[in-house]
Design an enzyme around this catalytic site. Structure first.
Site, short mmCIF file in Angstrom:
data_model
loop_
_atom_site.label_atom_id
_atom_site.label_comp_id
_atom_site.label_asym_id
_atom_site.label_seq_id
_atom_site.Cartn_x
_atom_site.Cartn_y
_atom_site.Cartn_z
N GLU A 121 -14.13 -8.63 -8.19
CA GLU A 121 -14.57 -8.95 -7.15
C GLU A 121 -16.18 -8.59 -6.14
O GLU A 121 -16.72 -7.46 -6.68
CB GLU A 121 -14.02 -8.25 -5.93
CG GLU A 121 -13.91 -8.52 -4.59
CD GLU A 121 -13.53 -9.71 -4.10
OE1 GLU A 121 -12.57 -10.50 -4.54
OE2 GLU A 121 -14.79 -11.12 -3.65
N CYS A 170 -19.88 1.29 -2.88
CA CYS A 170 -20.11 0.36 -3.83
C CYS A 170 -20.96 0.97 -4.45
O CYS A 170 -21.29 0.72 -5.60
CB CYS A 170 -19.85 -1.19 -3.41
SG CYS A 170 -18.27 -2.26 -3.22
N LEU A 173 -34.16 -7.80 -0.30
CA LEU A 173 -35.68 -7.49 -0.29
C LEU A 173 -35.79 -6.77 1.34
O LEU A 173 -36.98 -7.10 1.43
CB LEU A 173 -36.71 -9.10 -0.41
CG LEU A 173 -36.53 -9.30 -1.97
CD1 LEU A 173 -37.74 -10.33 -2.41
CD2 LEU A 173 -37.07 -8.05 -3.30
N LEU A 227 -17.36 -9.53 -3.10
CA LEU A 227 -17.42 -10.13 -1.58
C LEU A 227 -18.03 -8.50 -1.36
O LEU A 227 -18.65 -7.77 -1.67
CB LEU A 227 -16.03 -10.10 -0.92
CG LEU A 227 -15.22 -9.30 -1.19
CD1 LEU A 227 -15.09 -7.86 -0.30
CD2 LEU A 227 -13.35 -9.39 -0.65
N ARG A 228 -19.09 -9.37 0.22
CA ARG A 228 -19.36 -7.88 1.08
C ARG A 228 -19.04 -7.65 2.36
O ARG A 228 -19.00 -9.08 3.08
CB ARG A 228 -20.83 -8.57 0.94
CG ARG A 228 -22.03 -8.76 -0.03
CD ARG A 228 -22.80 -10.02 0.29
NE ARG A 228 -22.64 -10.94 0.95
CZ ARG A 228 -23.34 -12.30 1.37
NH1 ARG A 228 -24.40 -12.77 1.92
NH2 ARG A 228 -22.85 -13.42 1.48
N GLU A 229 -18.72 -6.40 2.68
CA GLU A 229 -17.94 -5.67 3.53
C GLU A 229 -19.09 -6.86 5.00
O GLU A 229 -19.99 -7.24 5.08
CB GLU A 229 -17.83 -4.97 4.11
CG GLU A 229 -17.41 -4.20 2.57
CD GLU A 229 -17.24 -2.41 3.03
OE1 GLU A 229 -17.40 -1.92 3.72
OE2 GLU A 229 -16.34 -2.18 2.31
N LYS A 266 -21.12 4.64 -5.93
CA LYS A 266 -20.91 4.69 -7.70
C LYS A 266 -20.41 3.94 -8.37
O LYS A 266 -20.68 4.12 -9.46
CB LYS A 266 -19.37 5.33 -6.29
CG LYS A 266 -18.58 3.51 -6.49
CD LYS A 266 -16.41 4.02 -6.00
CE LYS A 266 -16.25 2.23 -5.58
NZ LYS A 266 -16.35 1.64 -6.62
N ASP A 282 1.05 -1.11 0.24
CA ASP A 282 0.15 -0.08 0.21
C ASP A 282 0.90 1.43 0.24
O ASP A 282 2.40 1.35 0.38
CB ASP A 282 -0.62 -0.11 1.46
CG ASP A 282 -2.06 0.81 0.75
OD1 ASP A 282 -3.01 0.29 1.18
OD2 ASP A 282 -2.79 2.37 1.10
P1 NAD Z 1 -9.81 1.02 0.33
O1 NAD Z 1 -9.88 2.18 0.03
O2 NAD Z 1 -10.67 0.25 1.49
O3 NAD Z 1 -8.54 0.81 0.00
C1 NAD Z 1 -8.26 1.18 -1.76
C2 NAD Z 1 -6.44 0.67 -0.80
O4 NAD Z 1 -5.59 1.24 -1.88
C3 NAD Z 1 -6.66 1.57 0.23
O5 NAD Z 1 -5.41 1.25 1.14
C4 NAD Z 1 -5.35 2.72 -0.73
O6 NAD Z 1 -3.94 3.13 0.47
C5 NAD Z 1 -4.15 1.78 -1.70
N1 NAD Z 1 -3.65 2.58 -2.95
C6 NAD Z 1 -4.43 3.53 -3.47
N2 NAD Z 1 -3.92 4.02 -4.27
C7 NAD Z 1 -2.57 3.12 -4.32
C8 NAD Z 1 -1.19 3.08 -5.36
N3 NAD Z 1 -1.16 3.32 -6.28
N4 NAD Z 1 -0.79 1.63 -4.39
C9 NAD Z 1 -0.52 1.00 -3.73
N5 NAD Z 1 -1.97 1.33 -2.86
C10 NAD Z 1 -2.63 2.44 -3.50
O7 NAD Z 1 -10.93 -0.10 -1.35
P2 NAD Z 1 -11.12 -0.97 -1.36
O8 NAD Z 1 -13.64 -0.63 -0.03
O9 NAD Z 1 -10.44 -1.94 -1.04
O10 NAD Z 1 -12.60 -1.32 -3.05
C11 NAD Z 1 -10.93 -1.28 -4.09
C12 NAD Z 1 -12.06 -1.88 -5.14
O11 NAD Z 1 -12.80 -2.79 -4.52
C13 NAD Z 1 -12.82 -0.65 -5.49
O12 NAD Z 1 -12.68 -0.10 -6.89
C14 NAD Z 1 -13.93 -1.53 -5.13
O13 NAD Z 1 -15.24 -0.45 -5.88
C15 NAD Z 1 -13.91 -2.48 -5.70
N6 NAD Z 1 -14.58 -3.52 -4.72
C16 NAD Z 1 -15.01 -3.55 -3.18
C17 NAD Z 1 -15.75 -4.43 -2.82
C18 NAD Z 1 -16.15 -3.77 -0.93
O14 NAD Z 1 -17.28 -3.95 -0.41
N7 NAD Z 1 -15.51 -2.78 -0.51
C19 NAD Z 1 -16.05 -4.79 -3.02
C20 NAD Z 1 -16.36 -5.33 -4.03
C21 NAD Z 1 -15.58 -4.90 -5.43
#
Ligand code: NAD
Length: 449
Positions: free
Chosen positions: A152, A261, A251, A154-156, A264, A31
């Protein structure tokens, strides 16, 4: 055993890294946020996700999982690199790809051997091709690489279970060989694997999220109609859900979808459609319906209390849903801001999201638990459906409130029970609010077809 690198240690990246290492691979997660990486090296989690801390620590101790801020280190002897960075909304609703772009450039500058770049971030259709061009152009010298889309799902809150037992794995690539190698990596998960082209894989993710968001706005519209006609949306949803063409999930009527997610991703899909000259009529309505949900509790509160100035209001829950500390686009933010703007004194309690919420809502007073929150309030609003709120000592809550009003934005209580306890109680779409004289719950006879 394979060497995998994961870029981004957020909700998706950290779960991906921890799970792949638990499957016996050697994983290095990277990161750009140094505090996240130094915290992880000490065993501190940057996010709350049930079961994650134990999984990360176990795999760190086994030597399979490590963390870095250096792209060079992460790419050393690495076969697969997963991009898991954020793709937030841009100004017009389009997905902002600045983090993907910067990750792709860093990969290009640091790679020294052939590699498969796998994108897990949710990205607009066409991004895979764009990333391939970007890496090719930014490489100091040409080195072979392939790009695979692996969105991906997955669900938080249940991310580890979702990752380990996905309903499907979607892989898109221009190279069948690369997609096949990534498929091998996913074989231990025993999920159906859909192999397709890059653009189709990217679209599957948006279409899936847009469909789920549509289901939520649909049931919320039905809830409003139920409320006017005296039907109970919870029972309507249960009755609908037995039909496998409809299904039971998504539902739940209430405050609408939020989080990092759905809002956006629906916006980004509408933007993509409009860029191509298509009017996304259904999805525009989905967003409109959802946008209006956040006001429903405040409107009801105004009907009950009139002017909210000086009223003490408690929010039960802040996270956008239960079992997460994620506050991104949480309905609680709009609700708290609207209450504060109306002059109310806003208090809140959430089991894990208060630290994140304090940064966004500095004027909201945090309570140590639901009972402290209830003391002296004119009304409690249920904003997040945490399990621990479902079995509160409601008599104790009632006796400590200034006025026993509960507005339940997540339908976690039964109207009849709340009315009999002496609360002024309103759920969402619950017919005549528990005043029906007939049965209170759907009953299914065994062997009923
Ligand atoms: P997040 O904001 O929790 O994590 C993103 C991480 O990426 C951060 O820690 C940030 O510091 C790091 N980062 C940013 N730029 C970087 C770089 N250039 N190099 C290295 N690290 C970098 O995001 P998230 O919730 O994990 O979501 C990530 C992606 O997955 C998004 O596109 C989201 O839409 C998708 N997604 C999210 C979920 C969810 O439930 N959160 C589920 C499915 C898909």
């Amino acid at each position: 055993m394979r060497k995998i690198s994961v870029i981004g240690v957020g909700y998706v990246g950290l779960v991906t890294a921890a799970c792949f290492s638990d499957l016996g691979n050697t994983v290095i997660a990277l990161d750009i946020d140094e505090s996240r990486i130094s915290g992880l090296k000490r065993g501190e989690m940057p996010i709350y996700e049930p079961g994650l801390e134990e999984l990360v620590q176990r795999n760190m101790q086994a030597g399979r999982l490590s963390f870095t801020t250096s792209y060079k280190e992460s790419l050393k002897d690495c076969e697969f690199i997963f991009i898991c960075v954020g793709t937030p909304s841009g100004v017009d609703g389009e997905a902002d790809l600045k983090y993907v772009e910067s990750a792709a450039r860093s990969i290009a500058e640091s790679m020294h051997a052939p590699i498969i770049v796998i994108n897990k971030s949710t990205v607009p259709v066409g991004t895979g091709d764009w990333v391939a061009d970007l890496i090719r152009d930014a490489q100091p010298k040409p080195i072979d690489f392939q790009v695979v889309s692996c969105p991906e799902f997955l669900r938080e809150g249940v991310a580890i279970a979702d990752f380990m037992s996905p309903h499907r794995t979607v892989l898109g690539s221009t190279s069948l060989e690369a997609a096949d190698k990534v498929a091998q990596l996913h074989l231990p998960l025993r999920s159906p694997i859909v192999i397709t082209d890059l653009r189709t894989a990217e679209m599957i993710k948006y279409a899936s999220n847009a469909f789920l968001a549509t289901k939520i706005s649909f049931i919320n519209e039905i809830a409003d109609i139920c409320e006017s006609l005296g039907a109970d949306v919870k029972e309507v949803a249960a009755g609908m859900g037995f039909d496998p063409r409809i299904g039971k999930q998504f539902l739940d009527a209430g405050l609408g979808y939020g989080g990092s997610c759905f809002p956006k991703d629906v916006k980004a899909l509408v933007y993509m459609a409009e860029e191509m000259g298509h009017e996304a009529r259904i999805l525009n309505s989905v967003m409109q319906v959802n946008g209006e949900r956040r006001n429903i509790l405040i409107e009801r509160l105004r009907q009950l209390l009139g002017d909210l100035k000086g009223r003490r209001v408690g929010l039960l829950g802040l996270a956008f849903k239960a079992n997460t500390d994620d506050m991104r686009d949480a309905p609680s933010i709009d609700i708290a801001e609207e209450l504060l703007a109306a002059g109310a004194k806003v208090h809140a309690f959430d089991p894990v999201a208060m630290e994140n919420a304090k940064k966004l809502l500095p004027k909201v007073e945090m309570a140590k638990d639901a009972y402290e929150l209830a003391k002296g309030t004119d009304a409690l609003l249920v904003v997040t459906e945490w399990n621990e709120f479902k079995n509160l000592d409601l008599e104790r809550i009632r006796d400590s409130m200034q006025q026993p009003i509960i507005l339940d934005g997540r339908n976690i209580y039964q109207p009849e029970q709340m009315n009999s306890l002496g609360f002024t109680y309103f759920g969402v779409g619950r017919g005549y609010n528990g005043q029906r004289k007939t049965k209170t719950e759907i009953k299914v006879r065994p062997n009923a077809a």
